[in-house]
Design a protein around this motif. Structure first.
Motif, PDB file in Angstrom:
ATOM      1  N   ARG A  20       0.853  -1.195   0.000  1.00  0.00           N
ATOM      2  CA  ARG A  20       0.000   0.000   0.000  1.00  0.00           C
ATOM      3  C   ARG A  20       0.881   1.234   0.000  1.00  0.00           C
ATOM      4  O   ARG A  20       1.864   1.284   0.732  1.00  0.00           O
ATOM      5  N   VAL A  21       0.499   2.235  -0.807  1.00  0.00           N
ATOM      6  CA  VAL A  21       1.278   3.462  -0.888  1.00  0.00           C
ATOM      7  C   VAL A  21       0.337   4.658  -0.836  1.00  0.00           C
ATOM      8  O   VAL A  21      -0.688   4.679  -1.520  1.00  0.00           O
ATOM      9  N   VAL A  22       0.673   5.642  -0.006  1.00  0.00           N
ATOM     10  CA  VAL A  22      -0.028   6.926   0.024  1.00  0.00           C
ATOM     11  C   VAL A  22       1.020   7.986  -0.284  1.00  0.00           C
ATOM     12  O   VAL A  22       1.968   8.163   0.485  1.00  0.00           O
ATOM     13  N   LEU A  23       0.865   8.648  -1.423  1.00  0.00           N
ATOM     14  CA  LEU A  23       1.855   9.632  -1.866  1.00  0.00           C
ATOM     15  C   LEU A  23       1.492  11.025  -1.365  1.00  0.00           C
ATOM     16  O   LEU A  23       0.313  11.353  -1.247  1.00  0.00           O
ATOM     17  N   PRO A  24       2.500  11.861  -1.079  1.00  0.00           N
ATOM     18  CA  PRO A  24       2.247  13.171  -0.471  1.00  0.00           C
ATOM     19  C   PRO A  24       1.703  14.199  -1.464  1.00  0.00           C
ATOM     20  O   PRO A  24       1.967  14.136  -2.665  1.00  0.00           O
ATOM     21  N   ASP A  25       0.927  15.142  -0.930  1.00  0.00           N
ATOM     22  CA  ASP A  25       0.528  16.306  -1.722  1.00  0.00           C
ATOM     23  C   ASP A  25       1.791  16.999  -2.181  1.00  0.00           C
ATOM     24  O   ASP A  25       2.807  16.987  -1.478  1.00  0.00           O
ATOM     25  N   THR A  43      -3.042  -1.153  -3.410  1.00  0.00           N
ATOM     26  CA  THR A  43      -3.647   0.173  -3.565  1.00  0.00           C
ATOM     27  C   THR A  43      -2.590   1.263  -3.490  1.00  0.00           C
ATOM     28  O   THR A  43      -1.560   1.108  -2.823  1.00  0.00           O
ATOM     29  N   ILE A  44      -2.885   2.356  -4.168  1.00  0.00           N
ATOM     30  CA  ILE A  44      -2.006   3.516  -4.126  1.00  0.00           C
ATOM     31  C   ILE A  44      -2.872   4.765  -4.207  1.00  0.00           C
ATOM     32  O   ILE A  44      -3.824   4.823  -4.983  1.00  0.00           O
ATOM     33  N   SER A  45      -2.579   5.739  -3.354  1.00  0.00           N
ATOM     34  CA  SER A  45      -3.283   7.018  -3.366  1.00  0.00           C
ATOM     35  C   SER A  45      -2.344   8.065  -3.949  1.00  0.00           C
ATOM     36  O   SER A  45      -1.220   8.239  -3.466  1.00  0.00           O
ATOM     37  N   VAL A  46      -2.831   8.744  -4.991  1.00  0.00           N
ATOM     38  CA  VAL A  46      -2.016   9.697  -5.739  1.00  0.00           C
ATOM     39  C   VAL A  46      -2.662  11.073  -5.690  1.00  0.00           C
ATOM     40  O   VAL A  46      -3.863  11.193  -5.938  1.00  0.00           O
ATOM     41  N   GLU A  67      -6.205   5.487  -6.364  1.00  0.00           N
ATOM     42  CA  GLU A  67      -7.090   6.537  -5.876  1.00  0.00           C
ATOM     43  C   GLU A  67      -6.553   7.888  -6.294  1.00  0.00           C
ATOM     44  O   GLU A  67      -5.424   8.237  -5.976  1.00  0.00           O
TER      45      GLU A  67
END
Length: 75
Positions: A20-25, A43-46, A67
């Motif tokens: 799982r990856v959540v990338l920074p603003d 999942t990855i949040s971009v 996402e």
């Protein structure tokens, strides 16, 4: 981490434990093949303004979705 604006080509390629990856603003670009062959990545949040280069997620067989509010793919 905060302050990262680009992920270069292949930087996380072949990371078999990454799921799982959540990338920074503020991230503006995900390089070609950046997450290539991360077989466990689900999942990855971009951030919505991030440019995603071709093949950034190739061979990520478990990837269920990315996402984002908006995605832009370029050659």
């Amino acid at each position: 981490p905060s302050g990262v604006t680009r992920l270069p080509r292949g930087v996380f390629a072949d990371c078999s434990a990454l799921d799982r990856v959540v990338l920074p603003d503020g991230l503006v670009e995900i390089g070609a093949g950046c997450f290539e062959n991360c077989a466990a990545l689900r999942t990855i949040s971009v951030p919505p303004t991030t440019m995603i280069r071709r093949g950034a997620f190739s061979k990520c067989s478990a990837l269920k979705g990315v996402e984002a509010l908006m995605e832009r793919y370029v050659d």
